[in-house]
Enzyme design. Structure first.
Site, PDB file in Angstrom:
ATOM      1  N   HIS A 163      -9.740   3.145  -0.718  1.00 15.57           N
ATOM      2  CA  HIS A 163      -9.896   2.656   0.661  1.00 15.57           C
ATOM      3  C   HIS A 163     -10.783   1.415   0.605  1.00 15.57           C
ATOM      4  CE1 HIS A 163      -9.550   4.096   5.047  1.00 15.57           C
ATOM      5  NE2 HIS A 163      -8.345   3.994   4.531  1.00 15.57           N
ATOM      6  N   ARG A 171      -6.998  15.432   3.029  1.00 15.86           N
ATOM      7  CA  ARG A 171      -5.763  15.909   3.663  1.00 15.86           C
ATOM      8  C   ARG A 171      -4.595  15.944   2.678  1.00 15.86           C
ATOM      9  NH1 ARG A 171      -7.801  12.684   7.515  1.00 15.86           N
ATOM     10  NH2 ARG A 171      -6.212  11.072   7.240  1.00 15.86           N
ATOM     11  N   HIS A 222       0.818  -1.207   0.000  1.00 14.15           N
ATOM     12  CA  HIS A 222       0.000   0.000   0.000  1.00 14.15           C
ATOM     13  C   HIS A 222       0.856   1.262   0.000  1.00 14.15           C
ATOM     14  CE1 HIS A 222      -3.645   2.339   0.829  1.00 14.15           C
ATOM     15  NE2 HIS A 222      -2.918   3.029   1.681  1.00 14.15           N
ATOM     16  N   ASP A 246       0.363  15.117   5.549  1.00 11.34           N
ATOM     17  CA  ASP A 246      -0.757  14.540   6.284  1.00 11.34           C
ATOM     18  C   ASP A 246      -0.352  13.178   6.830  1.00 11.34           C
ATOM     19  OD1 ASP A 246      -0.974  13.193   3.624  1.00 11.34           O
ATOM     20  OD2 ASP A 246      -2.742  12.316   4.568  1.00 11.34           O
TER      21      ASP A 246
END
Length: 746
Positions: free
Chosen positions: A106, A127, A54, A280
């Site tokens: 996600h 973000r 990821h 972020d």
């Protein structure tokens, strides 16, 4: 007991649970070689999350460079201010204004906990946009769910849609469009992709590069908790000794109201020039923010981890580093600006802690309660992770799938049978109107939305006094991509490009979210490589660059892999959003013209899937030169409305245009010289319907002929029926054309 660097040096043979954290034996040995010793528990936690698929893109990095990197020429970067490698790409839109946009996934968290998985997906991409120095102005979502006949599909779908609307609406961000499709391949692995777009002046661009030696590292926003630990690397054990993380919930919990004040706080910090770099905290949390800031700036960083404010005081050092708690940012601030920065954070009631400072030694060091638990080169954590050249091969079943063409499927035997099939397709979950989704979203908050779903692209005004604005469309067709990954990716690009042109905008940049299966399976890896190649070649042909995006792999459930789904977003620019056109006629007497050529192309079509349960053959031809010619025509004409043709062909496009403002039409398709079945349901690309006054349509036909785009006047708007004349006559009440809201079978 702290597992310190000193202790790690003294106990080289101590076994570390690297496999439980998702690292391979070779990866672990490489870490020991980089450090010259075994890693501490905290270091192992950092490497495990930052070297996860990821975060590190280890299976796709080679191909990202070979495709999007190598094939993006300098002339394609004319309007590109920030490209791949930062939190989001930035594109010049003129008059000193810029736009930053990006799409990310996600997927896995949204199956486990649909509401929070989707909500925090929106929060994370927002973000990313904030961190570039921009004000977020709009979001979009690209959703794929399982079989609509299954009850669990609706557990996921209802939760995801509620999460997106709940978070986005609270932030006051217009949701201007997206997609929602259903297919059994997504049953145990839905796709939840979220896009955000922000606006800023050229001089306000901020990069995540910590460069000022002595600058303070400030963590601000929500407190760090146990939620989200392992969200990026999937922890498998209950607990670890020596300060390793205990098993925690893997889905983050979002607070949109905290995110809202975080947006305003960041924008005020930017406006006063108080932050040097900002990052972020999303996937991998503090591990990511510290290592990326230091690595990007070519600097070092020291952090005292006990200064991090915690929601849960029981968290270990490894858990603090790995936590993916939401609504957090990290900034580097020059010492002489620190007091003012903290003052602004306090004004917005945003909790902040000075947890360290930027150093010049090129090392990332982290202490916890006076013990040195991390001492690494930040580049090895953030950017020099493993790069795999995974084997890939064309599946043996690919030829079988493509040989199973829809030519063998029985065409409707009569006009009555075709009419029944048209109604079946119209009311299918994939082709019916999606207002049951979009009515949950606030599409017009802030007052700058010029177009939103169900129109072809979302359009937002950026400059109030001139009307300058942007259009964004996102598209993907997993059925086409399964039939031919290279063509499927090109088609997604072509359709998004076409949709942006349909509203009158000039395409300028691309973002993508590549959703694929297990890269360790050579046949699924082949799908990814083929799709990336098709998309990169297509962007080079259209002369528009990829500015960034996301690769989401391991989208499998048991032995079932998702249909490969490359989501492509295209950004276009408009001089004045007042010139945009909706996707339907709004009064009687408007002449209707079909642009583009139609041939019988049914591979992967709604007709083959919805009527015959068939997926086989090859997808429709993608001719990007034809798309460019069509796009030039669409951007140069004055029409009342326009709508592209895609899934469901001409019939679904006509139905959607009539349903848009509840105005019928009478059209004659005999001029296409095809059977009614082919004329209405073929999914040939590079086509669009436009409508306006007869005088406007005469000019459209003349302009199209000059550009080499076929153009046919096929009818007029009006009445409360959609009437289609061909070999037979078909009539549909406008009230029927929106389809029906899908739901589980009782």
């Amino acid at each position: 007991m702290h597992d310190t660097v000193e202790r790690a040096q003294a106990t080289p043979d101590e076994e570390m649970p690297y496999a439980e954290l998702g690292l391979t034996e070779d990866e672990y040995l490489h870490i020991t070689q980089l450090l010259g010793r075994r890693p501490t528990a905290a270091e192992l936690a950092m490497y495990s999350v930052m070297w996860s698929e990821h975060c590190s893109y280890k299976s796709s990095k080679k191909h990202l460079a070979a495709q999007f990197g190598a094939k993006t020429s300098e002339d394609m970067k004319t309007h590109l201010l920030v490209g791949m490698g930062q939190n989001a790409g930035v594109v010049d839109i003129g008059d000193g204004w810029a736009v930053t946009f990006k799409v990310e996934s996600h997927n896995h968290p949204s199956y486990v906990e649909p509401y929070q998985g989707a909500a925090t997906g929106v929060g994370g991409i927002v973000r990313d946009i904030i961190s570039m120095g921009a004000r977020p102005v709009a979001v979009m979502d690209q959703l794929r769910f399982g079989d609509p006949q299954e009850a669990d599909t609706w557990r996921v779908a209802s939760g995801v849609i509620a999460g997106i609307s709940g978070y986005g609406n609270c932030l006051g961000l217009a949701n201007i469009g997206g997609e929602t499709d259903f297919d059994p391949s997504y049953q145990g692995n839905p796709l939840v992709n979220a896009l955000c777009v922000g606006v800023l002046r050229h001089e306000d661009i901020h990069l995540a590069n910590a460069e000022g030696e002595g600058s303070k590292v400030v963590l601000f926003g929500a407190r760090t908790g146990g939620d989200g630990i392992g969200g990026a690397s999937i922890l498998a054990s209950e607990s670890f000794e020596g300060g390793m993380p205990a098993k925690r919930p893997s889905v983050q919990v979002g607070d949109p109201f905290m995110e809202k004040i975080l947006i305003e706080c960041c924008l005020e910090l930017f406006a006063e020039g108080l932050v040097e770099a900002i990052q972020d905290l999303g996937a991998a949390g503090i591990s990511c923010a510290t290592s990326e800031l230091a690595s990007n700036g070519g600097m070092g960083m020291h952090v005292d981890l006990e200064k991090v404010a915690l929601r849960d005081p029981s968290l270990t050092a490894g858990e603090i580093l790995m936590s993916e708690s939401q609504e957090r940012m990290m900034a580097t601030v020059a010492p002489d600006k620190l007091d003012r920065a903290l003052e602004i954070m306090a004004k917005w009631e945003v909790e902040a802690q000075v947890i360290g400072e930027v150093t010049g030694d090129g090392r990332l060091t982290i202490d916890h309660e006076g013990h040195r638990i991390v001492d690494v080169d930040p580049t090895t954590v953030a950017h020099d992770g493993p790069v795999y050249d995974r084997p890939y091969r064309r599946p043996a079943w690919q030829d079988v799938l493509q040989a199973d063409t829809p030519d063998s499927l029985p065409a409707p035997a009569s006009g009555a049978e075709l009419a029944d099939q048209l109604r079946t397709i119209l009311h299918s979950p994939n082709e019916s109107a999606k207002d049951w989704v979009t009515r949950r979203y606030d599409r017009f908050v802030r007052g700058n939305t010029a177009l939103a779903a169900p129109d072809d692209a979302g359009v937002v005004r950026v400059v109030e006094d001139t009307g300058r604005g942007i259009a964004i469309a996102t598209d993907a067709n997993g059925w086409y991509t399964k039939l031919d990954p290279r063509l499927g990716a090109r088609q997604a690009l072509a359709e998004a490009y076409r949709n942006v042109c349909t509203v009158g905008a000039e395409p300028r940049a691309v973002t993508n979210c590549l959703n694929f299966g297990n890269p360790e399976d050579p046949e699924l890896m082949w799908q990814l490589v083929e799709a990336m190649t098709g998309l990169a070649d297509g962007c080079a042909e259209l002369r528009i660059p990829v500015t960034g995006g996301n690769v989401s792999l391991y989208n499998t459930s048991g032995d079932l892999s998702i249909n490969p789904t490359p989501v492509v977003g295209v950004l276009g620019v408009l001089d004045d959003v007042a010139t945009v056109r909706p996707s339907g006629w709004f009064e009687d007497g408007q002449a209707i013209v079909l642009l583009g050529d139609t041939t019988a192309e049914f591979g992967g079509s709604a007709w083959a899937r919805e009527i015959h349960g068939h997926l086989g053959g090859t997808p429709p031809t993608v001719d990007l030169k034809a798309e460019q010619r069509l796009g030039e025509v669409l951007r140069s004409i004055d029409v009342a409305c326009a709508h592209d043709l895609s899934e469901g062909g001409l019939f679904i496009a006509l139905a959607e245009m009539a349903a848009r403002f509840s105005v019928g039409a009478s059209v004659d398709i005999s001029c296409l010289n095809l059977s009614d079945h082919a004329a209405l349901l073929s999914e040939s690309q590079a086509r669009c319907l436009v409508a306006g006054t007869p005088q406007q349509m005469a000019q459209v036909i003349e302009r199209a002929e000059q550009a080499g785009v076929p153009a046919r006047h096929i009818g007029f708007s009006g009445g409360d029926l959609l009437v289609i004349e061909g070999e037979e006559r078909y009539s549909f009440p406008v009230s029927e054309l929106s389809g029906t809201e899908p739901g589980p079978v009782a």
